[in-house]
Design an enzyme around this catalytic site. Structure first.
Site, PDB file in Angstrom:
ATOM      1  N   ASP A   1     -65.732 -57.438 -49.821  1.00  0.00           N
ATOM      2  CA  ASP A   1     -66.416 -58.704 -49.551  1.00  0.00           C
ATOM      3  C   ASP A   1     -65.453 -59.862 -49.375  1.00  0.00           C
ATOM      4  O   ASP A   1     -64.282 -59.795 -49.754  1.00  0.00           O
ATOM      5  CB  ASP A   1     -67.405 -59.030 -50.673  1.00  0.00           C
ATOM      6  CG  ASP A   1     -66.715 -59.233 -52.027  1.00  0.00           C
ATOM      7  OD1 ASP A   1     -65.783 -58.463 -52.328  1.00  0.00           O
ATOM      8  OD2 ASP A   1     -67.124 -60.148 -52.769  1.00  0.00           O
TER       9      ASP A   1
ATOM     10  N   GLU B   1     -66.458 -58.187 -55.219  1.00  0.00           N
ATOM     11  CA  GLU B   1     -65.447 -58.683 -56.145  1.00  0.00           C
ATOM     12  C   GLU B   1     -65.525 -60.194 -56.301  1.00  0.00           C
ATOM     13  O   GLU B   1     -65.289 -60.734 -57.385  1.00  0.00           O
ATOM     14  CB  GLU B   1     -64.058 -58.265 -55.649  1.00  0.00           C
ATOM     15  CG  GLU B   1     -62.916 -58.580 -56.611  1.00  0.00           C
ATOM     16  CD  GLU B   1     -62.199 -59.886 -56.306  1.00  0.00           C
ATOM     17  OE1 GLU B   1     -61.240 -60.203 -57.028  1.00  0.00           O
ATOM     18  OE2 GLU B   1     -62.596 -60.588 -55.362  1.00  0.00           O
TER      19      GLU B   1
END
Length: 414
Positions: free
Chosen positions: A88, A181
């Protein structure tokens, strides 16, 4: 072709392709992963790795992609090691329709972006040091996504190199791409039982030679402000605005202790979000410090501010909750310093000057370390993360590949 040039070739085009996947995470979504784009990238990476000849690949129901390379003949004795990068990108800045701009042989001049932004080497020493190198940056309308698609490019580039260079020694290797994350939720649904390695490394941001094995302690402080609704024309002695209470609280936060005044070993309290109306307002504050006691003292200071605001708004009420987001990985990794020393040795062997410092943030390595998998972080070449000014040095990304390759060799010497 020398090793650095070979890895630059193996990573540059991959990186440009990866950043065009919109993998922005979304903190309003409770599930993992929080966005469809992370699935799209994970599936594409799985197919790419299969195309390189990797056969042991698993994509879990929560978007953890795990790929394995078996030990080279003669290296079966080596301990398995794992390498991590996350799928991400941060949601503070748009991550859709990224338009990566490539500058070959950067000449050290100011780089003009859209929206009146620019990258100025006079204000960015890292950029000033990139003369003659290849720079990739966003056009200014979005972030670039080097955090953490540079890490992904490093690991896929490494996999291709190892598949095409049978002379390169390595033991069992696990490559893991993880979701969300940036949401700082830890690793929800992480299949720890599937990981055979007892040591790991993250590839997550940072310039040439940056390595780290300690980070902030982090708390999320959530505040609820409760007001009293009344007709504004007859509000004397009755009307209490929750939104105004939150505004006063925000104004009372000492800017001398905010992120804008903090660097080095100093922590901070940072107002992250605020929303509300007459009856209720909500606020999120990040508290960060390398020392647990100092961080807890910061939270006590916020509690005192909350009581002060209540005193200023009779009839109003403030509720404060704090929760630990992650803890400094220093204590647990210090019990496994051989993992760090191998990283130092890999950098030295590749002629890279080490810049070892504590992270003023965290990586998945912080959570992996807490789970019993000591995980230092390795640079991947990106700078100015979470902003429209994000940029990447291709040569630094390639240098990260050489360090990881050397780590693979060093772990065969056990």
């Amino acid at each position: 072709m020398d090793l650095l040039s070979e890895f630059a070739t193996l990573t540059q085009d991959r990186f440009i392709r990866y950043v065009q996947f919109d993998t922005t995470s979304d903190k309003t979504v409770a599930g993992t992963p929080s966005t469809q784009g992370q699935w799209d990238l994970a599936r594409a990476l799985g197919e790419e790795l299969r195309g390189l000849g990797l056969n042991d690949i698993t994509l879990t129901e929560h978007c953890y992609l795990i790929a394995r390379l078996e030990a080279r003949a003669g290296c079966e004795h080596a301990e398995p090691i794992a390498f991590f990068a996350h799928l991400d990108t941060a949601e503070e800045v748009p991550g859709k329709d990224v338009k990566p701009q490539v500058i070959e042989a950067y000449d050290g001049s100011v780089i003009q972006l859209s929206n009146g932004l620019s990258l100025d080497p006079a204000q960015d020493g890292d950029l000033a040091a990139q003369g003659g190198r290849t720079i990739i940056h966003s056009d200014g309308s979005t972030l670039l996504g080097a955090d953490n698609k540079a890490g992904i490019a490093v690991l896929v580039g490494l996999a291709e190199y190892l598949q095409s260079h049978p002379e390169a020694p390595h033991g069992p290797i696990e490559i893991v791409f993880s979701p969300d994350e940036e949401l700082v939720r830890g690793l929800p649904h992480f299949p720890r039982e599937m990981i055979r390695a007892r040591a790991a490394y993250t590839l997550d941001e940072g310039g040439l030679g940056n390595i780290s094995w300690e980070c902030f302690n982090a708390w999320l402080v959530e505040l609820d402000f409760f007001g009293v609704a009344a007709h504004v024309g007859g509000g004397r002695g009755r009307w209490v605005s929750a939104a105004q209470m939150a505004s006063v609280f925000g104004a009372l936060l000492p800017r001398s202790e905010g992120p804008e005044a903090s660097d080095g070993s100093y922590g901070y309290c940072g107002l992250i979000s605020m929303a509300g109306d007459l009856e209720r307002a909500v606020m999120e504050v990040f508290v960060r410090d390398f020392d647990t006691q100092r961080g807890e003292e910061k939270i006590k200071g916020l509690e005192a501010l909350a009581r002060s605001v209540e005193a200023q708004f009779p009839g109003g009420r403030v509720e404060l909750r704090s929760q630990v987001q992650y803890v400094n990985s220093r204590e647990k990794i210090s019990e496994h310093m051989g993992v760090v020393e191998k990283l130092r040795q890999a950098c030295r062997n590749r002629g890279i000057e080490i810049n070892e410092k504590a992270l003023r943030s965290c990586t998945d390595g912080s959570f992996l370390t807490a789970l019993g998998l000591p995980t230092p972080n390795i640079f991947s070449g990106g700078r100015r993360a979470h902003s429209r000014l994000e940029w990447l040095s291709v040569q630094d990304m390639a240098a990260a590949c050489t360090v990881v390759l050397e780590l693979c060799r060093l772990w065969t010497e056990e």
